[in-house]
Write a protein that holds these residues in place. Structure first.
Motif, PDB file in Angstrom:
ATOM      1  N   SER A 182       0.676  -1.103  -0.132  1.00 29.73           N
ATOM      2  CA  SER A 182       0.105  -0.113  -0.009  1.00 29.73           C
ATOM      3  C   SER A 182       0.890   1.208   0.004  1.00 29.73           C
ATOM      4  O   SER A 182       2.225   1.271   0.175  1.00 29.73           O
ATOM      5  CB  SER A 182      -0.840  -0.034   1.288  1.00 29.73           C
ATOM      6  N   ALA A 184       0.748   3.498   2.161  1.00 26.28           N
ATOM      7  CA  ALA A 184       1.398   3.578   3.539  1.00 26.28           C
ATOM      8  C   ALA A 184       2.767   2.713   3.891  1.00 26.28           C
ATOM      9  O   ALA A 184       3.660   3.085   4.392  1.00 26.28           O
ATOM     10  CB  ALA A 184       0.231   3.303   4.586  1.00 26.28           C
ATOM     11  N   ALA A 187       5.736   4.426   2.097  1.00 24.53           N
ATOM     12  CA  ALA A 187       6.149   5.235   2.737  1.00 24.53           C
ATOM     13  C   ALA A 187       7.155   4.734   3.990  1.00 24.53           C
ATOM     14  O   ALA A 187       8.077   5.549   4.169  1.00 24.53           O
ATOM     15  CB  ALA A 187       5.140   6.146   3.386  1.00 24.53           C
ATOM     16  N   ALA A 188       6.458   3.679   4.739  1.00 25.48           N
ATOM     17  CA  ALA A 188       7.234   3.007   5.624  1.00 25.48           C
ATOM     18  C   ALA A 188       8.805   2.511   5.273  1.00 25.48           C
ATOM     19  O   ALA A 188       9.717   2.803   5.790  1.00 25.48           O
ATOM     20  CB  ALA A 188       6.481   2.103   6.285  1.00 25.48           C
TER      21      ALA A 188
END
Length: 222
Positions: A182, A184, A187-188
């Protein structure tokens, strides 16, 4: 299509194929999770109720599309495998076969995305008749894939080839889900590169898993 309402059997089948074609085109642009019945109907230039005259639900559309994707893959493999798997050494042939299968699946993201959603999503909002029909075609596809595998690996017993074909479908879906993170998760990964160790490379990991599975099934059958 040159008609407004499908009346003959031929027109109804044409309308079904058009809806499936539209769904496939949409999945080339966005994942299964983003495809709604409303959007599919709009893109097909139909009312939502009209789509439901041909399919029980969004999930029924996607299950039928998954069947079509597997059938296309099997036709491709029937042509691809004889040229891709030619080594005399059995171990080398297993590696060649695993690589050819992984590359063929990696080239079909729509199939992989549908396989990832099959059990948790696509089989949930459908009638018993629809899912039973899907399972019958899935069994036939698994048997066909098993035959293609045994043609390249005759040392593999029929029941082991069938088990391998079934495991390939399960592994493909599970691995694809993890290989498509995803926003998110991406981004992690960017913020902590060490986390990226848990993000699998789809083709390479699938090739390795299939090769190990084939080696184990052959060894177990001796």
């Amino acid at each position: 299509m040159g008609f407004q309402r499908a009346r003959s059997a031929e027109q109804r089948e044409e309308r079904r194929r058009a809806i499936l074609g539209t769904a496939e085109a949409m999945l080339r642009e966005a994942p299964v999770a983003d495809l709604t019945l409303t959007a599919l109907a709009r893109r097909s230039c139909l009312a939502k109720s009209a789509v439901l005259r041909y399919f029980d639900s969004r999930e029924a559309v996607l299950l039928e599309l998954l069947v079509a994707e597997w059938q296309t893959l099997l036709a491709d493999l029937a042509e691809r495998l004889p040229a891709a798997v030619t080594a005399d050494d059995p171990a080398a042939r297993r590696e060649e076969l695993a690589g050819a299968l992984a590359e063929a699946l990696a080239g079909r993201p729509v199939l992989c995305d549908l396989a990832a959603a099959q059990a948790a999503v696509l089989e949930r909002n459908v009638s018993p008749e629809v899912v039973a029909r899907f399972k019958r075609t899935a069994i036939a596809a698994t048997e066909e894939l098993a035959d293609l595998v045994r043609a390249r690996l005759p040392e593999l017993p029929a029941e082991s080839a069938f088990a391998f074909a079934g495991a390939l479908a399960l592994t493909t879906g599970a691995l694809w889900a993890h290989a498509q993170p995803s926003a998110a998760m991406l981004a992690a990964y960017d913020s902590d590169p060490e986390l990226a160790a848990l993000r699998p490379d789809f083709t390479g990991t699938l090739r390795e898993l299939l090769a190990v599975l084939l080696a184990g099934l052959v060894a177990r059958s001796r």
